[in-house]
Design a protein around this motif. Structure first.
Motif, PDB file in Angstrom:
ATOM      1  N   ALA A 185       0.871  -1.169   0.000  1.00  0.00           N
ATOM      2  CA  ALA A 185       0.000   0.000   0.000  1.00  0.00           C
ATOM      3  C   ALA A 185       0.908   1.217   0.000  1.00  0.00           C
ATOM      4  O   ALA A 185       1.371   1.662   1.039  1.00  0.00           O
ATOM      5  CB  ALA A 185      -0.892  -0.002   1.234  1.00  0.00           C
ATOM      6  N   SER A 186       1.253   1.686  -1.195  1.00  0.00           N
ATOM      7  CA  SER A 186       2.179   2.816  -1.221  1.00  0.00           C
ATOM      8  C   SER A 186       1.403   4.097  -1.022  1.00  0.00           C
ATOM      9  O   SER A 186       0.223   4.195  -1.351  1.00  0.00           O
ATOM     10  CB  SER A 186       2.959   2.846  -2.520  1.00  0.00           C
ATOM     11  OG  SER A 186       2.122   3.241  -3.557  1.00  0.00           O
ATOM     12  N   GLU A 187       2.065   5.019  -0.429  1.00  0.00           N
ATOM     13  CA  GLU A 187       1.392   6.251  -0.037  1.00  0.00           C
ATOM     14  C   GLU A 187       2.089   7.404  -0.731  1.00  0.00           C
ATOM     15  O   GLU A 187       2.953   8.054  -0.187  1.00  0.00           O
ATOM     16  CB  GLU A 187       1.442   6.380   1.481  1.00  0.00           C
ATOM     17  CG  GLU A 187       0.644   5.261   2.140  1.00  0.00           C
ATOM     18  CD  GLU A 187       1.123   4.938   3.551  1.00  0.00           C
ATOM     19  OE1 GLU A 187       2.278   5.242   3.864  1.00  0.00           O
ATOM     20  OE2 GLU A 187       0.337   4.382   4.309  1.00  0.00           O
ATOM     21  N   ARG A 232       0.996   9.560  15.762  1.00  0.00           N
ATOM     22  CA  ARG A 232       0.653   8.136  15.712  1.00  0.00           C
ATOM     23  C   ARG A 232      -0.860   7.946  15.904  1.00  0.00           C
ATOM     24  O   ARG A 232      -1.488   7.126  15.223  1.00  0.00           O
ATOM     25  CB  ARG A 232       1.412   7.402  16.823  1.00  0.00           C
ATOM     26  CG  ARG A 232       1.070   5.923  16.937  1.00  0.00           C
ATOM     27  CD  ARG A 232       1.960   5.096  16.040  1.00  0.00           C
ATOM     28  NE  ARG A 232       1.216   4.013  15.426  1.00  0.00           N
ATOM     29  CZ  ARG A 232       1.796   3.010  14.768  1.00  0.00           C
ATOM     30  NH1 ARG A 232       3.103   3.001  14.608  1.00  0.00           N
ATOM     31  NH2 ARG A 232       1.092   2.055  14.234  1.00  0.00           N
ATOM     32  N   ASP A 236      -3.147   5.860  13.379  1.00  0.00           N
ATOM     33  CA  ASP A 236      -3.859   4.650  13.827  1.00  0.00           C
ATOM     34  C   ASP A 236      -5.357   4.787  13.595  1.00  0.00           C
ATOM     35  O   ASP A 236      -6.052   3.811  13.316  1.00  0.00           O
ATOM     36  CB  ASP A 236      -3.605   4.395  15.321  1.00  0.00           C
ATOM     37  CG  ASP A 236      -2.250   3.747  15.559  1.00  0.00           C
ATOM     38  OD1 ASP A 236      -1.659   3.263  14.576  1.00  0.00           O
ATOM     39  OD2 ASP A 236      -1.791   3.731  16.709  1.00  0.00           O
ATOM     40  N   TYR A 242       0.423   6.238   6.930  1.00  0.00           N
ATOM     41  CA  TYR A 242       1.580   5.986   7.795  1.00  0.00           C
ATOM     42  C   TYR A 242       2.806   6.831   7.412  1.00  0.00           C
ATOM     43  O   TYR A 242       3.557   7.284   8.277  1.00  0.00           O
ATOM     44  CB  TYR A 242       1.933   4.496   7.753  1.00  0.00           C
ATOM     45  CG  TYR A 242       3.310   4.234   8.214  1.00  0.00           C
ATOM     46  CD1 TYR A 242       3.633   4.358   9.564  1.00  0.00           C
ATOM     47  CD2 TYR A 242       4.333   3.963   7.323  1.00  0.00           C
ATOM     48  CE1 TYR A 242       4.920   4.196   9.998  1.00  0.00           C
ATOM     49  CE2 TYR A 242       5.620   3.788   7.740  1.00  0.00           C
ATOM     50  CZ  TYR A 242       5.913   3.905   9.082  1.00  0.00           C
ATOM     51  OH  TYR A 242       7.197   3.764   9.500  1.00  0.00           O
ATOM     52  N   ALA A 243       3.008   7.060   6.111  1.00  0.00           N
ATOM     53  CA  ALA A 243       4.217   7.759   5.650  1.00  0.00           C
ATOM     54  C   ALA A 243       4.360   9.152   6.272  1.00  0.00           C
ATOM     55  O   ALA A 243       5.437   9.724   6.287  1.00  0.00           O
ATOM     56  CB  ALA A 243       4.219   7.859   4.132  1.00  0.00           C
ATOM     57  N   THR A 249       7.989   5.798  16.426  1.00  0.00           N
ATOM     58  CA  THR A 249       7.770   4.704  15.489  1.00  0.00           C
ATOM     59  C   THR A 249       7.529   5.215  14.066  1.00  0.00           C
ATOM     60  O   THR A 249       7.188   4.457  13.180  1.00  0.00           O
ATOM     61  CB  THR A 249       6.589   3.813  15.925  1.00  0.00           C
ATOM     62  OG1 THR A 249       5.426   4.629  16.050  1.00  0.00           O
ATOM     63  CG2 THR A 249       6.864   3.148  17.244  1.00  0.00           C
TER      64      THR A 249
ATOM     65  N   TRP B 140       9.377  -3.838  12.138  1.00  0.00           N
ATOM     66  CA  TRP B 140       8.290  -2.873  12.299  1.00  0.00           C
ATOM     67  C   TRP B 140       6.935  -3.493  11.953  1.00  0.00           C
ATOM     68  O   TRP B 140       6.161  -2.947  11.188  1.00  0.00           O
ATOM     69  CB  TRP B 140       8.531  -1.630  11.442  1.00  0.00           C
ATOM     70  CG  TRP B 140       9.746  -0.888  11.842  1.00  0.00           C
ATOM     71  CD1 TRP B 140      10.950  -0.903  11.198  1.00  0.00           C
ATOM     72  CD2 TRP B 140       9.906  -0.034  12.982  1.00  0.00           C
ATOM     73  NE1 TRP B 140      11.834  -0.107  11.873  1.00  0.00           N
ATOM     74  CE2 TRP B 140      11.230   0.436  12.953  1.00  0.00           C
ATOM     75  CE3 TRP B 140       9.057   0.375  14.019  1.00  0.00           C
ATOM     76  CZ2 TRP B 140      11.734   1.294  13.931  1.00  0.00           C
ATOM     77  CZ3 TRP B 140       9.559   1.226  14.981  1.00  0.00           C
ATOM     78  CH2 TRP B 140      10.873   1.684  14.933  1.00  0.00           C
ATOM     79  N   ALA B 159       8.323   4.043   2.620  1.00  0.00           N
ATOM     80  CA  ALA B 159       7.230   4.968   2.303  1.00  0.00           C
ATOM     81  C   ALA B 159       5.942   4.217   2.030  1.00  0.00           C
ATOM     82  O   ALA B 159       5.044   4.724   1.388  1.00  0.00           O
ATOM     83  CB  ALA B 159       7.606   5.820   1.100  1.00  0.00           C
ATOM     84  N   SER B 160       5.865   2.982   2.510  1.00  0.00           N
ATOM     85  CA  SER B 160       4.658   2.211   2.252  1.00  0.00           C
ATOM     86  C   SER B 160       4.466   1.181   3.350  1.00  0.00           C
ATOM     87  O   SER B 160       5.369   0.928   4.139  1.00  0.00           O
ATOM     88  CB  SER B 160       4.769   1.505   0.902  1.00  0.00           C
ATOM     89  OG  SER B 160       5.833   0.579   0.936  1.00  0.00           O
ATOM     90  N   ALA B 161       3.271   0.613   3.375  1.00  0.00           N
ATOM     91  CA  ALA B 161       3.001  -0.512   4.263  1.00  0.00           C
ATOM     92  C   ALA B 161       2.956  -1.749   3.387  1.00  0.00           C
ATOM     93  O   ALA B 161       2.315  -1.752   2.337  1.00  0.00           O
ATOM     94  CB  ALA B 161       1.678  -0.301   4.976  1.00  0.00           C
ATOM     95  N   GLN B 175       6.190  -3.092  16.838  1.00  0.00           N
ATOM     96  CA  GLN B 175       5.963  -1.659  17.001  1.00  0.00           C
ATOM     97  C   GLN B 175       4.552  -1.437  17.530  1.00  0.00           C
ATOM     98  O   GLN B 175       3.727  -2.354  17.584  1.00  0.00           O
ATOM     99  CB  GLN B 175       6.163  -0.912  15.686  1.00  0.00           C
ATOM    100  CG  GLN B 175       5.100  -1.196  14.641  1.00  0.00           C
ATOM    101  CD  GLN B 175       5.035  -0.095  13.604  1.00  0.00           C
ATOM    102  OE1 GLN B 175       5.023   1.070  13.961  1.00  0.00           O
ATOM    103  NE2 GLN B 175       4.985  -0.462  12.345  1.00  0.00           N
TER     104      GLN B 175
END
Lengths: 315, 252
Positions: A185-187, A232, A236, A242-243, A249, B140, B159-161, B175
């Motif tokens: 999942a790129s952001e 965070r 969440d 997230y990026a 973290t 992570w 830069a990604s999940a 984490q």
């Protein structure tokens, strides 16, 4: 030789690579600075690297099209050995800090992590880095035929480009990939990346909602040409990707201006931004810990203060 | 299968850091099991509760006081502990050698380790241990499940999940977000006091530090700490913009 492992994105060297070249040049370690480029179809990256280093080594292989800790560590350790590197500089990115320990173990070398300074003193490498959630500055020394170093983004100035260096292709033996990435999942963002921005505008729960974030933090970031950050808690909560996360973290940033909007300032968040040049905080709770590290604080509702601030900036 | 969970004892997040004689002084501070490690213990327990036939071993390397943090892990549900007592500060690369030797001795197949420990801000321990064992790693991690000998999960990259699959044996670093660690119940706290903690000495492992700590200090950046009441939003933001342009000179 001091070997710098290039970081790049979207067909260009990252700012961190130029910063590592500066760290290498100023370290006082004897020998030339070499840059190692790992990847697939990376000749333009290598050509750009040759503008800052006398020698560029390129391992251009299809298997290196995507990052993997074990592949990167194997390649870096082999090239470092072959070139007789006395120091290997790796970016303080998440990936850099993930594969660098493997390089250190392979070469039986000490590892200096996330350094903000680097100097050769009496044959040892001395560095400073932060500990205790970025509250303590620790000075450490490492000795050995080769020392592995990760360099904190933003801690060194960007190196100037100079004369053209040589580009040499190198071959590396790579292990099989064992961590299979099944989905990504790129952001992607059109804005400047967090680690490269001189101004960062971040938001926390105090912005009220995902829509509130857009109306305040993103609007302010666009006005200032800034990167967007988030706590965070709201990452969440799914308000932000997230990026954008800043903190223990997430990412650690050190821009010249950090604007915290609706952020209370938990120690985990502070550890990601407390070294910023100037810190501005907007929060309705006057006792919020964020104000303790702020140069300028406004107590009030973010939904009222930010629009007023935007109007003032546009004047 | 045996799961090792690495335990570190760190300063409570609410405590301020004290410095004495050029070094961090923890003598009078409240120390707790690192939250990152709580995630590891909790995740090991959850894998077991989801059906994995696992023995969970908490491992700590450091001063004798670490037993307190270890007892927390045992009270959460870890089965037994291994405590390598030593008073020298080991860096991550040196410490990973101790952990790898314990993992081999215990024939462990999965190791949980904090993504970044709150005392030394290092992210290296998990990867270094994996390298010594010749294992893959997932760092992570914020979601995990085990099916047969395949771990599936999600973790954060640059830069990604990413979602991933990896075969055991492996090292997983934790984490925030991985789980919500349980509080030990009183009966489990009582029971934990009888659980075995094997004590070893550092000399048994032939490991010496790779780094020398020269000094530790707190460099507090002086902050202007100007506070303005935002009741009059226009006046407050005018002052802020003046400050940014004329005093801090950080915007044009």
């Amino acid at each position: 030789m001091i070997l710098v492992v290039a970081e790049y994105a979207n067909g260009k060297l990252s700012k961190s690579t130029y910063e590592m070249v500066t760290a290498a040049r100023e370290s006082g370690v004897a020998g030339p600075v070499g840059v190692l480029v790992l990847g697939s179809d990376v000749s333009s990256i290598a050509a750009e690297a040759a503008t800052v280093a006398a020698s560029v080594f390129v391992a251009d292989k299809l298997e290196l099209a995507h990052y993997d800790a074990e592949l990167w560590a194997a390649a870096v350790a082999q090239v470092a050995k072959a070139q007789g590197a006395t120091a290997v500089l790796i970016g303080g990115s998440r990936s850099g800090r993930e594969y660098s320990p493997r390089v250190a173990v392979k070469l039986e070398a000490p590892l200096l992590e996330d350094v903000i300074s680097l100097k050769s003193v009496d044959g040892a490498l001395q560095a400073e880095h932060y500990t205790f959630l970025t509250r303590v500055t620790e000075r450490v020394a490492a000795e050995g035929p080769v020392v592995i170093v990760t360099v904190k983004p933003g801690a060194f100035a960007k190196a100037d480009s100079g004369a053209a260096g040589s580009v040499t292709n190198v071959d590396v033996e790579l292990p099989a990939r064992r961590l299979k990435v099944t989905a990504e999942a790129s952001e992607k963002t059109e804005r400047i990346p967090l680690g490269e921005a001189s101004i960062v505008v971040s938001g926390g729960r105090g912005v009220g909602s995902a829509e509130g974030f857009t109306a305040t933090v993103e609007a302010l970031a666009d006005q200032l040409g800034a990167a967007v950050g988030a706590t965070r808690a709201i990452v969440d909560a799914g308000w932000r990707p997230y990026a954008e996360q800043v903190g223990q973290t997430g990412k650690t940033v050190q821009p010249k201006l950090y604007i915290a909007v609706g952020i209370s300032g938990a120690v985990q968040h502070l550890s990601g931004m407390n070294k910023s040049g100037t810190i501005v905080a907007i929060n309705k709770d006057k006792d919020a810990p964020i104000f303790k590290v702020a140069d300028f604080g406004i107590t009030g509702d973010t939904q009222e203060i930010v629009p007023a601030l935007l109007a003032e900036l546009r004047k | 299968m045996r799961i090792l969970t690495v335990i570190r004892q760190v300063l409570d997040a609410e405590e301020s850091v004290k410095i004495a004689g050029g070094a961090v002084d923890l003598a009078s501070s409240k120390l707790v099991l690192d939250t990152m490690d709580e995630y590891g213990v909790e995740e090991a327990l959850r894998l077991r509760e989801a059906g994995a036939d696992a023995e969970i071993i908490a491992v700590a390397v450091g001063p004798a006081r670490l037993e307190e943090a270890m007892r927390t892990a045992l009270a959460m549900g870890a089965d037994r502990g291994v405590l390598v007592e030593c008073d020298v500060a080991l860096d991550a690369i040196a410490l990973s050698s101790v952990l790898a030797q314990i993992a081999k001795a215990e024939a462990a197949e999965l190791i949980f380790c904090g993504g970044q420990q709150a005392d030394w801000d290092s992210q290296a321990l998990g990867a270094a241990t994996a390298e010594r064992l010749g294992w893959p790693q997932a760092t992570w991690t914020n979601k995990l499940s085990l099916s047969g000998t395949t771990l599936s999960g999600r973790h954060d990259a640059d830069a990604s999940a990413e979602s991933f699959d990896v075969a055991l044996p492996a090292v997983v670093t934790t984490q925030q977000g991985l789980n919500e660690p349980r509080y030990p119940t009183l009966p489990n706290i009582m029971k934990s006091k009888r659980k075995e903690v094997k004590r070893q000495t550092l000399a048994e492992f032939g490991v010496t530090p790779k780094l020398k700590v020269l000094s530790q200090e707190i460099q507090v950046k002086q902050r202007a700490n100007k506070m303005v009441d935002g009741k009059d939003a226009a006046a407050a933001t005018a002052q802020l913009v003046h400050f940014l342009r004329e005093e801090a000179k950080v915007i044009a």
